[in-house]
Design a protein around this motif. Structure first.
Motif, PDB file in Angstrom:
ATOM      1  N   THR A  88       0.853  -1.180   0.000  1.00 18.51           N
ATOM      2  CA  THR A  88       0.000   0.000   0.000  1.00 18.51           C
ATOM      3  C   THR A  88       0.892   1.233   0.000  1.00 18.51           C
ATOM      4  N   ASP A  89       0.570   2.206  -0.836  1.00 17.87           N
ATOM      5  CA  ASP A  89       1.329   3.446  -0.914  1.00 17.87           C
ATOM      6  C   ASP A  89       1.217   4.180   0.421  1.00 17.87           C
ATOM      7  N   ILE A  90       2.349   4.662   0.945  1.00 18.28           N
ATOM      8  CA  ILE A  90       2.336   5.292   2.265  1.00 18.28           C
ATOM      9  C   ILE A  90       1.690   6.674   2.246  1.00 18.28           C
ATOM     10  N   THR A  91       1.689   7.355   1.097  1.00 20.46           N
ATOM     11  CA  THR A  91       1.069   8.679   1.035  1.00 20.46           C
ATOM     12  C   THR A  91      -0.390   8.635   0.595  1.00 20.46           C
ATOM     13  N   ASP A  92      -0.766   7.631  -0.161  1.00 16.90           N
ATOM     14  CA  ASP A  92      -2.153   7.484  -0.609  1.00 16.90           C
ATOM     15  C   ASP A  92      -2.547   6.021  -0.451  1.00 16.90           C
ATOM     16  N   GLY A  93      -3.229   5.725   0.625  1.00 20.93           N
ATOM     17  CA  GLY A  93      -3.584   4.347   0.962  1.00 20.93           C
ATOM     18  C   GLY A  93      -4.455   3.648  -0.058  1.00 20.93           C
ATOM     19  N   ARG A  94      -4.992   4.392  -1.030  1.00 25.12           N
ATOM     20  CA  ARG A  94      -5.815   3.766  -2.076  1.00 25.12           C
ATOM     21  C   ARG A  94      -4.961   3.110  -3.151  1.00 25.12           C
ATOM     22  N   LEU A  95      -3.701   3.536  -3.269  1.00 27.19           N
ATOM     23  CA  LEU A  95      -2.823   3.038  -4.324  1.00 27.19           C
ATOM     24  C   LEU A  95      -2.007   1.840  -3.860  1.00 27.19           C
ATOM     25  N   ARG A  96      -1.700   0.974  -4.809  1.00 29.49           N
ATOM     26  CA  ARG A  96      -0.799  -0.158  -4.581  1.00 29.49           C
ATOM     27  C   ARG A  96       0.475   0.108  -5.356  1.00 29.49           C
ATOM     28  N   ARG A  97       1.602  -0.204  -4.733  1.00 29.92           N
ATOM     29  CA  ARG A  97       2.897  -0.041  -5.379  1.00 29.92           C
ATOM     30  C   ARG A  97       3.573  -1.399  -5.509  1.00 29.92           C
ATOM     31  N   LEU A  98       4.319  -1.554  -6.582  1.00 31.06           N
ATOM     32  CA  LEU A  98       5.087  -2.772  -6.819  1.00 31.06           C
ATOM     33  C   LEU A  98       6.558  -2.481  -6.570  1.00 31.06           C
ATOM     34  N   ARG A  99       7.226  -3.429  -5.972  1.00 26.85           N
ATOM     35  CA  ARG A  99       8.688  -3.381  -5.851  1.00 26.85           C
ATOM     36  C   ARG A  99       9.190  -4.811  -5.948  1.00 26.85           C
ATOM     37  N   LEU A 100      10.478  -4.941  -6.228  1.00 25.76           N
ATOM     38  CA  LEU A 100      11.072  -6.268  -6.355  1.00 25.76           C
ATOM     39  C   LEU A 100      11.097  -6.965  -5.005  1.00 25.76           C
ATOM     40  N   GLY A 101      10.948  -8.277  -5.039  1.00 26.45           N
ATOM     41  CA  GLY A 101      11.062  -9.068  -3.831  1.00 26.45           C
ATOM     42  C   GLY A 101      12.506  -9.148  -3.373  1.00 26.45           C
ATOM     43  N   GLU A 102      12.717  -9.618  -2.165  1.00 24.45           N
ATOM     44  CA  GLU A 102      14.057  -9.697  -1.590  1.00 24.45           C
ATOM     45  C   GLU A 102      14.989 -10.619  -2.374  1.00 24.45           C
ATOM     46  N   THR A 103      14.433 -11.434  -3.256  1.00 21.98           N
ATOM     47  CA  THR A 103      15.253 -12.308  -4.098  1.00 21.98           C
ATOM     48  C   THR A 103      16.269 -11.501  -4.887  1.00 21.98           C
ATOM     49  N   PHE A 104      15.899 -10.273  -5.257  1.00 22.39           N
ATOM     50  CA  PHE A 104      16.739  -9.437  -6.110  1.00 22.39           C
ATOM     51  C   PHE A 104      17.657  -8.496  -5.351  1.00 22.39           C
ATOM     52  N   GLY A 105      17.558  -8.446  -4.053  1.00 25.70           N
ATOM     53  CA  GLY A 105      18.420  -7.554  -3.268  1.00 25.70           C
ATOM     54  C   GLY A 105      17.688  -7.052  -2.055  1.00 25.70           C
ATOM     55  N   PRO A 106      18.364  -6.261  -1.227  1.00 20.50           N
ATOM     56  CA  PRO A 106      17.754  -5.764   0.009  1.00 20.50           C
ATOM     57  C   PRO A 106      16.571  -4.847  -0.287  1.00 20.50           C
ATOM     58  N   LYS A 107      15.669  -4.732   0.676  1.00 14.02           N
ATOM     59  CA  LYS A 107      14.491  -3.896   0.507  1.00 14.02           C
ATOM     60  C   LYS A 107      14.910  -2.450   0.308  1.00 14.02           C
ATOM     61  N   SER A 108      14.280  -1.829  -0.659  1.00 16.40           N
ATOM     62  CA  SER A 108      14.511  -0.407  -0.862  1.00 16.40           C
ATOM     63  C   SER A 108      13.202   0.304  -0.696  1.00 16.40           C
ATOM     64  N   GLY A 109      13.250   1.497  -0.180  1.00 14.66           N
ATOM     65  CA  GLY A 109      12.042   2.265   0.066  1.00 14.66           C
ATOM     66  C   GLY A 109      11.486   2.876  -1.197  1.00 14.66           C
ATOM     67  N   ASP A 110      10.327   3.452  -1.079  1.00 15.64           N
ATOM     68  CA  ASP A 110       9.726   4.149  -2.214  1.00 15.64           C
ATOM     69  C   ASP A 110      10.554   5.376  -2.538  1.00 15.64           C
ATOM     70  N   PRO A 111      10.545   5.771  -3.812  1.00 14.43           N
ATOM     71  CA  PRO A 111      11.330   6.935  -4.211  1.00 14.43           C
ATOM     72  C   PRO A 111      10.785   8.199  -3.564  1.00 14.43           C
TER      73      PRO A 111
END
Length: 111
Positions: A88-111
């Protein structure tokens, strides 16, 4: 499933994002020249997300030339394989955001 670190770059690093952008551009040029892309829709989605670090789910769907239902089936498969994470997007709870899973590297935050 854990990937061997020698196979893929850390797609969450600046170098990894540059690699993802290169692969996406290379795939588009190949498709233009030969009429078919080399990357699967799953691969294209993963590279788009890697390139942008985090992106709205709706934007990702618009970037791929596939049907709505097909997109969500593919997204479900990638989530089950722990290759993508939907948050869930931290600034707009209605939106969903995609990011890579931990398989590809450490968690990175939203831009």
């Amino acid at each position: 499933m854990t990937l061997n670190a020698n196979i893929l770059p850390d797609f969450t690093s600046p170098q990894g994002r540059a690699s993802a952008k290169f692969l996406t551009q290379w795939n588009a040029r190949f498709a233009t020249c030969f009429g078919t892309p080399l990357l699967s829709m799953q691969g294209r989605l993963l590279m788009l997300v890697a390139e942008r670090v985090s992106m709205p789910q709706s934007e990702a769907e618009r970037c791929l030339p596939i049907a709505h239902r097909t997109f969500y089936n593919m997204l479900s498969d990638l989530k089950d394989a722990k290759l993508l994470i939907v948050e869930t997007d931290i600034t707009d709870g209605r939106l969903r955001r995609l990011r890579l899973g931990e398989t590809f590297g450490p968690k990175s935050g939203d831009p």
